[in-house]
Design an enzyme around this catalytic site. Structure first.
Site, short mmCIF file in Angstrom:
data_model
loop_
_atom_site.label_atom_id
_atom_site.label_comp_id
_atom_site.label_asym_id
_atom_site.label_seq_id
_atom_site.Cartn_x
_atom_site.Cartn_y
_atom_site.Cartn_z
N ARG A 1 21.80 52.40 35.36
CA ARG A 1 22.76 51.30 35.38
C ARG A 1 22.72 50.58 34.04
O ARG A 1 21.72 50.64 33.32
CB ARG A 1 22.49 50.34 36.54
CG ARG A 1 21.11 49.73 36.58
CD ARG A 1 20.96 48.88 37.83
NE ARG A 1 19.69 48.19 37.88
CZ ARG A 1 19.32 47.36 38.85
NH1 ARG A 1 20.14 47.12 39.85
NH2 ARG A 1 18.15 46.75 38.83
N ASP B 1 15.65 35.76 42.01
CA ASP B 1 15.35 36.92 41.18
C ASP B 1 16.49 37.93 41.18
O ASP B 1 16.46 38.90 40.42
CB ASP B 1 14.05 37.59 41.63
CG ASP B 1 14.04 37.94 43.11
OD1 ASP B 1 14.05 36.99 43.91
OD2 ASP B 1 14.04 39.13 43.46
N ASN B 2 17.50 37.71 42.04
CA ASN B 2 18.70 38.57 42.05
C ASN B 2 19.90 37.88 41.42
O ASN B 2 21.04 38.33 41.62
CB ASN B 2 19.04 38.98 43.48
CG ASN B 2 18.02 39.93 44.09
OD1 ASN B 2 17.31 40.61 43.36
ND2 ASN B 2 17.94 39.96 45.39
#
Length: 513
Positions: A191, A268-269
């Protein structure tokens, strides 16, 4: 591909652990640890994003490049690494986290000077894997590969996907945490993003009292990813925080526009650049429901439900403000900025809804109109995307009962039809207040409302086919998601079939999905 052009400015700039020790552990006072992809003996290419490869400067795919896509036989100039970060998970401080199954190669610069980071996901354990194996299954890899590209073509800020490769390994997963682990095919994706920096990177340095590294990280981020910030001193960090708030609010507005539910909005996302990141138990919304969450781990509280995403993003920004306080040192400013977030977000949200309805400006009474519409949608269980597709086409000769029966997940009776007719009448009266033509209004709607969304049941079908060695559905979905504002395949423009209502990995998802 031109993988020799990959550079690694991040690991040259910040303190890290260069030991290449794969033992899962805490790494205090560092932002990364070098680590090696596991390597896979029998990789097989499923999909490669040729357009993206050309755009970012990697160039065309050759057979020898398969090894790189799988994390095998890396060039000598690449020292792979995983980053450390912290975070609040489901509202609770989780301490040190990190890239548990993501390994970074570095960044590449295209001919236009644009920089892009390249990262494997599922290529093996890192020091931050928290006793997990660092692998990814085919199921979750297909979901991320396709959905990140779907979001890009919808116009939503996002990470992107370069490749999808079978590893040749089997991986054990308990998809619903039900005590029934099973073997699944392993896969790895590459990604890309302008940067994978998260709120959690800043939280970690602040929590550890590493304020010099926190300042260096913030300066690095501003210099590389926020060219609009030209101020200096304390004002620079204030401008940075304001900009992150604005990008985050705009991202949430786009999620609401297309009906995307992330499912696990831990800090954290959350991307510091305002990108959609970490596609796990996500879903595009079928029937409109503000309380919908696709993540079984989020039950019963529904912290990350569709209608709460704006509120949760503000909560997450409070945690980022706490982390940046050693640099900003102005509590009143941080408080005011966060309090202003709500008004900015809701105004952006309502202007977005205006465009979906074809209204050329936001009027005073529109909030009441939108609230009434939301009530109708939820009560009649109307499909979010298909509702606007129908609204574009309604005329005096339309058979409303037939049109809305085809987009409702509930039972429509005479009373339901009356409510629909009353709403359509109200919508027509509101549309008469436009200062633009009917044709321009419909054109605005067509630009804001996709004809195709990547529904979970379609992903489920695609994953089943790939597991059986077929890629026809993958090819078809790729073509559709690259043209989401066109109806290339009418069979995709229908509500979710009832047979997919209670299938694990389709209608019910977990953080393992």
């Amino acid at each position: 591909m031109n993988i020799e052009r990959i550079r690694q400015p991040f690991i040259k700039k910040f303190p890290g652990d260069f030991s290449n020790n794969l033992m899962q552990r805490n790494t205090p006072k560092v932002l990364f640890a070098t680590t090696q992809p596991a390597g896979f003996d029998k990789p097989a290419l499923i999909a490669f994003n040729e357009t993206l490869a050309e755009e970012i400067g990697l160039g065309k795919f050759e057979e020898k490049d398969l090894n790189f896509l799988a994390g095998n036989q890396l060039p000598d100039n690449i020292q792979t690494y995983a980053t450390a970060y912290a975070g609040h998970q489901f509202g609770n401080w989780a301490g040190q986290l990190g890239d548990g199954r993501a390994i970074l190669a570095g960044e590449i610069t295209n001919e236009a000077g644009k920089k892009t980071e390249i990262q494997w996901k599922g290529a093996g354990a890192t020091p931050y894997s928290r006793h997990a194996d660092g692998r990814a299954v085919l199921r979750s890899s297909v979901r991320e590969y396709l959905m990140s590209e779907a979001m890009f073509h919808l116009g939503v800020p996002t990470t992107r996907a370069l490749s999808l490769v079978l590893t040749g390994e089997d991986v054990v997963r308990d998809i619903m945490y039900s005590g029934n682990p099973q073997y699944e095919k392993g896969a790895v994706i590459i990604r890309t993003a302008e940067s994978f920096l998260r709120f959690g990177h800043f939280e970690l340095m602040s929590a550890q009292g590493e304020y010099k590294t926190l300042q260096d990280l913030t300066d690095f981020t501003i210099e590389n990813y926020f060219p609009e910030i030209t101020s200096s001193g304390d004002q620079k960090y204030k401008d940075f925080f304001e900009n992150v708030c604005t990008r985050t609010a705009n991202l949430m507005t786009e999620w609401f526009r297309v009906g995307f539910v992330h499912g696990v909005m831990n800090t954290d996302n959350m991307s510091i650049l305002g990108l959609t990141i970490d596609y796990g138990p996500y879903s595009m919304m079928d029937e409109y429901d503000l309380n919908f969450t696709p993540n079984t781990t989020d039950l019963p509280g529904r912290r990350y439900a569709f209608g709460k995403q704006g509120q949760i993003s503000q909560w997450n920004l409070w945690q980022l403000a706490n982390a940046l306080h050693p640099l900003v040192k102005d509590e009143k400013f941080l408080e005011n900025t966060l309090n202003n977030f709500g008004s900015y977000f809701w105004e952006a949200h309502d202007k977005m809804l205006c465009r979906k309805f074809g209204f050329d400006e936001l009027l005073k009474d529109d909030e009441d109109f939108f609230t009434s519409w939301q009530g109708l949608m939820q009560e009649l269980q109307l499909d979010y995307t298909l509702f606007f597709n129908v609204l574009e086409k309604i005329n005096p000769e339309s058979d409303l009962q037939k049109l809305f029966r085809n987009i409702s997940y509930g039972h429509l009776n005479d009373e339901s039809l009356k409510k629909i007719k009353d709403f359509i009448k109200r919508y027509e009266l509101r549309s008469e207040l436009n200062t633009i033509s009917k044709e321009d209004s419909v054109a605005m709607m067509k630009e804001s409302n996709p004809k195709f969304i990547l529904r979970n049941y379609l992903l489920y079908q695609c994953i089943e086919e790939i597991n059986n060695g077929k890629t026809e559905m993958l090819d078809k979905l790729t073509q559709a998601l690259e043209n989401p504002y066109q109806e290339l395949f009418p069979e995709f423009s229908s509500k979710r079939p009832s047979g997919y209502d209670d299938i694990a990995g389709c209608s019910t998802l977990s953080c393992s999905s």
